[in-house]
Design a protein around this motif. Sequence first.
Motif, short mmCIF file in Angstrom:
data_model
loop_
_atom_site.label_atom_id
_atom_site.label_comp_id
_atom_site.label_asym_id
_atom_site.label_seq_id
_atom_site.Cartn_x
_atom_site.Cartn_y
_atom_site.Cartn_z
N GLY A 68 0.82 -1.20 0.00
CA GLY A 68 0.00 0.00 0.00
C GLY A 68 0.85 1.25 0.00
O GLY A 68 2.06 1.19 0.25
N GLY A 69 0.21 2.37 -0.31
CA GLY A 69 0.92 3.62 -0.31
C GLY A 69 0.19 4.69 -1.09
O GLY A 69 -1.04 4.65 -1.24
N VAL A 70 0.95 5.64 -1.61
CA VAL A 70 0.42 6.72 -2.44
C VAL A 70 1.16 6.70 -3.77
O VAL A 70 2.39 6.74 -3.80
N TYR A 98 -3.31 5.91 4.12
CA TYR A 98 -1.93 5.42 4.26
C TYR A 98 -1.22 6.41 5.17
O TYR A 98 -1.13 7.60 4.87
N LEU A 99 -0.73 5.92 6.33
CA LEU A 99 -0.20 6.81 7.36
C LEU A 99 1.19 6.40 7.80
O LEU A 99 1.52 5.22 7.89
N ASP A 116 0.83 2.40 8.21
CA ASP A 116 -0.50 1.81 8.32
C ASP A 116 -1.24 1.98 7.00
O ASP A 116 -1.25 3.09 6.43
N ILE A 117 -1.84 0.90 6.53
CA ILE A 117 -2.68 0.92 5.34
C ILE A 117 -4.11 0.70 5.79
O ILE A 117 -4.40 -0.26 6.52
N ARG A 132 -7.38 -2.02 9.16
CA ARG A 132 -6.15 -1.26 9.36
C ARG A 132 -5.02 -2.26 9.49
O ARG A 132 -5.01 -3.09 10.41
N VAL A 133 -4.09 -2.21 8.55
CA VAL A 133 -2.94 -3.10 8.51
C VAL A 133 -1.70 -2.31 8.89
O VAL A 133 -1.51 -1.18 8.41
#
Length: 208
Positions: A68-70, A98-99, A116-117, A132-133
């Motif tokens: 995950g991401g941006v 995505y944090l 966190d995804i 929330r992963v």
Amino acid sequence: MRRVISVLAIVTLALTGGSASAWLVEEQVPLDFITGGGWFIIQAPYLSNGTVVGSPGPGTRANFGWHGGVKHGNWWGNGNYKDHGTGLHVHSREVTGYLKIGEDGGTVHQPTGTRDICGIADTNMGGPFYYRVRMKDAGEPGRLDKFGVSLYTSLDPSAMPVYFAWGSLGNPTPGGGNIQLNRGNNSNTAPSTPPVCPRDAFTAFAFS
């Protein structure tokens, strides 16, 4: 096969949008991405169907493949998770956030850190659910990396997960695989919608 979440009703998911300029905090929403896969032994605490359980649970094996991401101005990612103790299979349907968690380390070319995804997932035992992963890249060769997954029926800040599991990829408990934090493209831009994430149970109960 134990049905972990079958008694939970399907929830109606309503996501809200917004302006990037109104919400983006660079320290919290990084313009990079994280990938990983492997297996681990589930550690305590472990929640199934909203309650802490003994067995199956801690001490059983789980496999995952998640990223995950941006990318290109959008939330990006996908993933699968399998709890071999209960038979629960989680599959990401959509990424909604995505944090960045804590401080990054490593080098410019080989960063380390925790992400966190967040999103919406289907399971073979009901759903859809908010998820929330958490993925932690602690450096090579990956034995200190960690993975965790939590499922929710609500975005309420006080909501507890109906499922929660985590573990390390080889140290101090058995496991294998690797998680890799990757630099984003310099031309990457933030999504136009704010991140939508359920409660952070990892920092309180497991790892950051």
